[in-house]
Write an enzyme that holds these catalytic residues in place. Structure first.
Site, PDB file in Angstrom:
ATOM      1  N   GLY A 356      74.138  17.804  20.092  1.00 29.58           N
ATOM      2  CA  GLY A 356      73.272  16.813  20.699  1.00 29.58           C
ATOM      3  C   GLY A 356      73.735  15.421  20.344  1.00 29.58           C
ATOM      4  N   GLY A 358      71.975  11.513  20.047  1.00 27.58           N
ATOM      5  CA  GLY A 358      70.770  10.704  20.169  1.00 27.58           C
ATOM      6  C   GLY A 358      71.108   9.249  19.979  1.00 27.58           C
ATOM      7  N   PHE A 360      70.876   7.619  17.384  1.00 31.17           N
ATOM      8  CA  PHE A 360      71.441   7.314  16.082  1.00 31.17           C
ATOM      9  C   PHE A 360      72.856   7.831  15.920  1.00 31.17           C
ATOM     10  CE2 PHE A 360      66.850   7.928  15.434  1.00 31.17           C
ATOM     11  CZ  PHE A 360      66.511   6.611  15.199  1.00 31.17           C
ATOM     12  N   GLY A 361      73.216   8.767  16.754  1.00 27.45           N
ATOM     13  CA  GLY A 361      74.553   9.326  16.607  1.00 27.45           C
ATOM     14  C   GLY A 361      74.560  10.775  17.034  1.00 27.45           C
ATOM     15  N   VAL A 363      74.810  14.888  16.795  1.00 25.18           N
ATOM     16  CA  VAL A 363      74.263  15.929  15.931  1.00 25.18           C
ATOM     17  C   VAL A 363      75.209  17.127  16.008  1.00 25.18           C
ATOM     18  CG1 VAL A 363      72.286  17.387  15.433  1.00 25.18           C
ATOM     19  CG2 VAL A 363      71.934  15.134  16.435  1.00 25.18           C
ATOM     20  N   LYS A 378      73.187  15.275  11.389  1.00 25.70           N
ATOM     21  CA  LYS A 378      73.172  14.081  12.226  1.00 25.70           C
ATOM     22  C   LYS A 378      74.111  13.060  11.596  1.00 25.70           C
ATOM     23  CE  LYS A 378      69.942  12.688  14.885  1.00 25.70           C
ATOM     24  NZ  LYS A 378      68.805  12.119  15.643  1.00 25.70           N
ATOM     25  N   ASP A 475      59.357   7.133  17.013  1.00 30.07           N
ATOM     26  CA  ASP A 475      60.121   7.554  18.197  1.00 30.07           C
ATOM     27  C   ASP A 475      59.639   8.926  18.660  1.00 30.07           C
ATOM     28  OD1 ASP A 475      61.876   7.154  20.216  1.00 30.07           O
ATOM     29  OD2 ASP A 475      63.692   7.584  19.054  1.00 30.07           O
TER      30      ASP A 475
END
Ligand SMILES: *[C@@H]1O[C@H](CO)[C@@H](O)[C@H](O)[C@H]1NC(C)=O
Ligand SMILES: *[C@@H]1O[C@H](CO)[C@@H](O)[C@H](O)[C@H]1NC(C)=O
Ligand SMILES: *[C@@H]1O[C@H](CO)[C@@H](O)[C@H](O)[C@H]1NC(C)=O
Ligand SMILES: *[C@@H]1O[C@H](CO)[C@@H](O)[C@H](O)[C@H]1NC(C)=O
Ligand SMILES: *[C@@H]1O[C@H](CO)[C@@H](O)[C@H](O)[C@H]1NC(C)=O
Ligand SMILES: *[C@@H]1O[C@H](CO)[C@@H](O)[C@H](O)[C@H]1NC(C)=O
Ligand SMILES: *[C@@H]1O[C@H](CO)[C@@H](O)[C@H](O)[C@H]1NC(C)=O
Ligand SMILES: *[C@@H]1O[C@H](CO)[C@@H](O)[C@H](O)[C@H]1NC(C)=O
Length: 675
Positions: A356, A358, A360-361, A363, A378, A475
Site C-alpha cells: 500500500g 499512503g 506518509f509513504g 507500506v 510503513k 485522519d
C-alpha cells in the site's frame, strides 16, 4: 624425527665433511662445526649465505674450534706453521645497483668481532681498531668496491692481503692465469662460482693466493705471492679460521661460501665440486634496504594494509549490512527494531513487498526472520532527521496503545532519513478497498458493515477518552480502517498525522487530513480535535451505508455525499441513499440510525456533534438519537461567513489545495482524486 630429517637432508644434499684435528673439509655445509654470526645464514642447499642484499649488514661464518698455529713438531717452528685452504664462493649483486662490499678469508684470535663495521671494513675491522697491531688478524679480501679512502685499492674488482688493517699490504685485480700464461679477468661479483686457494709456507714465510673460475684447473701461477711480512708476529698460538662479509649503505651483494677445506702443515683436502650449483640471482632491489628501514617499510605496509582492509570491510559492511548508529535516547526505546531485521523481513524493501501507499509513504509486508510473524512496515521518508527524537518519543507512546480495534503498533526504526513503523499485519486490506474495489465482487453484508462501524467507534472512543492521554486520530477515513480475517475493524495510522504535522507541515498554514473528511473548523483554524475526528467518522458512516465516496464528480456540479444524504433525509426518504449492492438486505432501524448519525456527526458546528462516548451509546441503542435538521437552512448566515473564510487546505495524501464553495468546503477541479 630428527634422524629422519637428517637422513632426508643427507639424501638430497650429500654433504661430506672431514674434520680431523685442525684439518677439515666441507663439501657443502649443514651447520655442524660452524659458528654463524650476524646476517649469516645456512641455506637448505648447503651454502652459507654470509649476507643478503640488505644494506649495512655483516655476516660471519667460522670454524668453531681454534686451530693451533704453532706446532713444535713443525719444521717451521718457532715460526708459524704452514697452512693451506681451498674454498668456493660466489658474490651475487643486483643488476639494478652496484654490489658491495666483498668477503674475506680471515684468521683471527676470536670468531667474534665486536664493534666491527660494515662496508669497506668487511665486518672485521672498525675505524677505531684499524691498523692496530693488537688485532692479530690476517685476512685475504675478495673486494668488489674500489678503494678504501679512494686512494688504495682503487681498482674495484680486486684481491688483497690485509694484516691488521683494511689497507691491503698487497692487492691485485682479480685475474687468473691459464696454463698457457694467458691472463683473464675474473669478475668477483658476477654471481659465478669462484674457486680460491690460499697457501702459506711457514718456513719461507710465503703466502700465495690463487683464484680461478670453477670450471678451470688450478692455475700454476698464483694471483698474489707475498713474503714481505713476518706473519709469525701476526698469528697467535691458536687462531680461528672463517669468513666475513659486509654490505654498505648504498651498495650490497649476497655473499656465499659453498665449500671449504683447511689443513695445517699439509695440503687442504680437494673439494668435490660436482655437487655445487650457482646461488640464486638477485633481482629484487627492494630487498636492499637496511634492516631498520626494511622493518619500517614492512610495518608501514602492514598498517596501511590493515587500514585499507578495515576500510574495505567497513564499506562492505555498510553496503551489505545496512548500518545503524544509535543515539543515547534510542537505546532506551523498547519499541525499537533493528534495521537489518526489517531489511531482511522485506527482502530489502523490494517493490514486490509493497502492499500500500499512503500519504506518509509506502507500506511493505514483511516476515520477521526471528519469529516468522507477518508485519506491515510503513516507510516514512523525511528530509533530515530533525525532530526524529520527537517522532520516536511519540511513537514510543503510541506503541503503548492496546485496543482490539486499533492496529497494533509493534515498534519503529530509524535509518538515515527514513522512519520505519512496524504494525501487525492485517490480512483483508482496507475498508475502502472492500467497499469500492472488492475482490471477486465480494459485498460486505449490512451485519458486517454495522459491526465494522461499531468497531471503529470503539477504537476512537479508546483513543479519545479511555487511554491515559487524549489521542486525536486526525485522519479517520475508510482507507485507514483495516479489516482482519474475521472482518473486524482496526484503525490504523492514529496520531501519525500529528507527527507529520510537527514534522514537515508545521511551517505551512495548511492542515492535515484528507479531503472529504476535513471538518470545517479544522480547515479554518488548522486545529484538530476529538470533534474533528467525529466529523470524519460521520462521513465514514455515510460512506459505509451508501457505498459512495464522500465527494466525487456529479451530474452538473460536484457531488457531495453529506449534502446528497441530507437532501434525501429532508425529503423523508433517506433510505434511497442506501448502497444498492446491499440489495435491500439490511435492518432498517440500524440503517436509519447510521445515516442520521452520520449526518449528525458531520454537522458543521462542533457543538452539535456528539462525543465518541455518546456516539457509542446511540449505536448500541442505549440512547435515542436526537432529531437531525437541515442546519444549512437554519444557520445559513454562519455558513456563508465560514465559506468566505476558507483557506487553503493540504491533504496528506496528495497535497491538493482547494477552495470551498459550499458546506463541507470541498470543491475543486482535482477533487476526484480526493484520497
Ligand atoms: C652434518 O654433517 C656431519 C658430517 O658430514 C654429520 O656428522 C652431522 O650429523 C650432520 N649434521 C646434521 C644436522 O645433519
Ligand atoms: C710431535 O711429535 C712427537 C713424536 O714425533 C709426538 O709424540 C707429539 O705428539 C707430536 N706433537 C704434536 C703436537 O703433534
Ligand atoms: C688469452 O685469452 C684471450 C681471451 O680470453 C684470447 O683472446 C687470447 O688469444 C688468449 N691468448 C693466448 C696466448 O692464448
Ligand atoms: C723463521 O723466520 C725467519 C724470518 O722471519 C727466518 O729467518 C727463519 O729461518 C725462520 N725459521 C725457521 C725455522 O724456518
Ligand atoms: C707460491 O708461489 C710461488 C710462485 O709465485 C711458488 O714458487 C711457491 O711454491 C708457492 N708456494 C706455495 C706454498 O704454493
Ligand atoms: C654511495 O654513497 C657514497 C657516500 O656515502 C657516495 O659517495 C657514492 O656515490 C654512493 N654510491 C652510489 C652508487 O650511490
Ligand atoms: C663427488 O661427489 C659425488 C656425489 O656425491 C661422488 O659420486 C663422487 O665420487 C665424488 N668425487 C670425489 C672425487 O670424491
Ligand atoms: C629473480 O627473478 C626470477 C625470474 O625473473 C625469479 O624466478 C627469482 O625467484 C627472482 N629471485 C629473487 C631473489 O627474487
Amino acid at each position: 624425527m630428527a634422524l629422519a630429517i637428517s637422513l632426508v637432508f643427507l639424501l638430497f644434499f650429500p654433504i661430506c665433511s672431514l674434520a680431523q684435528g685442525d684439518n677439515f673439509l666441507f663439501n657443502g655445509f649443514n651447520g655442524s662445526d660452524l659458528k654463524l654470526e650476524g646476517d649469516s645464514k645456512l641455506k637448505p642447499s648447503g651454502m652459507i649465505r654470509l649476507t643478503d642484499t640488505t644494506r649495512d649488514v655483516i655476516g660471519h661464518a667460522f670454524y668453531n674450534k681454534p686451530i693451533t698455529m704453532f706446532d713444535k713438531n713443525s719444521s717451521s717452528y718457532p715460526n708459524a706453521s704452514s697452512f693451506s685452504t681451498e674454498f668456493v664462493f660466489a658474490i651475487v649483486s643486483q643488476s639494478s645497483s652496484p654490489g658491495g662490499f666483498g668477503l674475506a678469508f680471515t684468521l683471527s684470535p676470536s670468531p667474534s668481532f665486536p664493534g666491527a663495521e660494515t662496508g669497506h671494513y668487511l665486518g672485521i675491522f672498525s675505524s677505531s681498531n684499524d691498523k692496530n697491531p693488537s688485532n692479530h688478524i690476517l685476512a685475504v679480501e675478495f673486494d668488489t668496491v674500489n678503494g678504501y679512502k679512494d686512494f688504495y685499492n682503487s681498482y674495484g674488482n680486486h684481491v688483497g692481503i690485509d694484516i691488521n688493517s683494511v689497507d691491503s699490504k698487497k692487492f691485485e685485480p682479480a685475474v687468473y692465469y691459464a696454463t698457457d700464461g694467458n691472463k683473464s679477468e675474473l669478475s668477483l661479483e658476477s654471481g659465478d662460482l669462484i674457486h680460491a686457494w690460499i697457501e702459506y709456507d711457514g718456513k719461507a714465510q710465503l703466502l700465495n693466493v690463487t683464484i680461478s673460475p670453477i670450471d678451470k684447473k688450478k692455475p700454476t701461477k698464483p694471483l698474489l705471492s707475498y713474503h714481505d711480512y713476518d706473519l709469525s708476529s701476526v698469528l697467535q698460538e691458536t687462531m680461528y679460521a672463517g669468513f666475513s662479509a659486509s654490505t654498505g649503505d648504498n651498495q650490497s651483494s649476497s655473499h656465499y661460501i659453498l665449500a671449504w677445506s683447511f689443513a695445517v702443515n699439509g695440503i687442504a683436502s680437494k673439494l668435490n665440486l660436482t655437487q655445487l650449483s650457482n646461488p640464486p640471482k638477485e633481482n629484487s632491489s627492494s630487498s636492499s634496504y637496511s634492516r631498520p628501514i626494511k622493518a619500517l617499510i614492512v610495518a608501514l605496509s602492514v598498517v596501511v594494509f590493515l587500514l585499507l582492509a578495515i576500510l574495505f570491510l567497513f564499506t562492505l559492511y555498510r553496503k551489505l549490512m545496512p548500518f545503524e548508529t544509535l543515539e543515547d535516547w534510542e537505546i532506551d526505546c523498547p519499541h525499537r527494531f533493528q534495521y537489518k531485521d526489517l531489511y531482511a523481513a522485506t527482502k530489502g524493501f523490494k517493490d514486490s513487498a509493497v502492499i500500500g501507499a499512503g500519504g506518509f509513504g509506502a507500506v511493505y509486508k514483511g516476515v520477521m526472520p526471528s519469529t516468522g510473524c507477518e508485519v506491515a512496515i510503513k516507510k516514512i521518508t523525511r528530509n533530515g532527521i530533525q525532530g526524529m527524537r520527537e517522532f520516536a518519543a511519540e511513537i514510543e507512546s503510541l506503541g503503548r496503545l492496546r485496543h482490539k480495534n486499533l492496529v497494533n503498533l509493534q515498534g519503529w526504526c530509524k535509518k538515515k532519513n527514513d522512519l520505519l513503523i512496524v504494525y501487525d499485519y492485517i490480512p483483508n486490506g482496507s475498508l475502502d478497498t472492500l467497499i469500492f474495489h472488492p475482490k471477486d465482487n465480494f459485498v460486505l453484508s449490512w451485519e458486517q458493515r454495522f459491526n465494522i462501524i461499531k468497531g471503529i467507534a470503539s477504537g476512537l472512543l479508546y483513543l479519545h477518552e479511555e487511554w491515559e492521554q487524549v489521542v486525536i486520530h486526525r485522519d479517520v477515513k475508510s482507507s485507514n480502517v483495516l479489516i482482519d480475517a474475521e472482518l473486524n475493524a482496526h484503525l490504523s495510522d492514529f496520531g501519525l498525522a500529528r507527527l507529520y504535522d510537527h514534522g514537515e507541515i508545521s511551517h505551512t498554514t495548511g492542515v492535515v487530513g484528507t479531503i472529504g473528511y476535513i471538518a470545517p473548523e479544522l480547515a479554518r483554524t488548522g486545529k484538530a480535535s476529538a470533534s474533528s475526528d467525529v466529523f470524519a467518522y460521520g462521513i465514514l458512516l455515510l460512506e459505509v451505508a451508501s457505498g459512495k465516496r464522500p465527494i466525487g464528480p456529479g451530474h452538473s456540479d460536484q457531488f457531495i455525499l453529506v449534502d446528497w444524504v441530507m437532501e434525501h433525509h429532508e425529503a423523508g426518504h433517506v433510505l434511497d441513499t442506501v448502497d444498492p449492492k446491499l440489495d435491500s438486505n439490511y435492518v432498517v432501524k440500524e440503517m436509519e440510525l447510521v445515516l442520521q448519525l452520520g449526518l449528525l456527526c458531520s454537522h458543521f458546528k462542533q457543538e452539535a456533534r456528539p462525543t465518541m462516548r455518546q456516539l457509542v451509546r446511540y449505536l448500541n441503542g442505549d440512547e435515542p438519537l436526537p432529531p437531525v435538521y437541515n442546519w444549512d437552512l437554519i444557520e445559513s448566515e454562519s455558513v456563508s461567513e465560514m465559506n468566505s473564510r476558507f483557506m487553503q487546505v493540504i491533504s496528506t495524501d496528495s497535497f491538493i489545495s482547494y477552495k470551498s464553495s459550499s458546506f463541507g468546503g470541498i470543491s475543486s477541479s482535482s477533487m476526484a482524486s480526493g484520497r
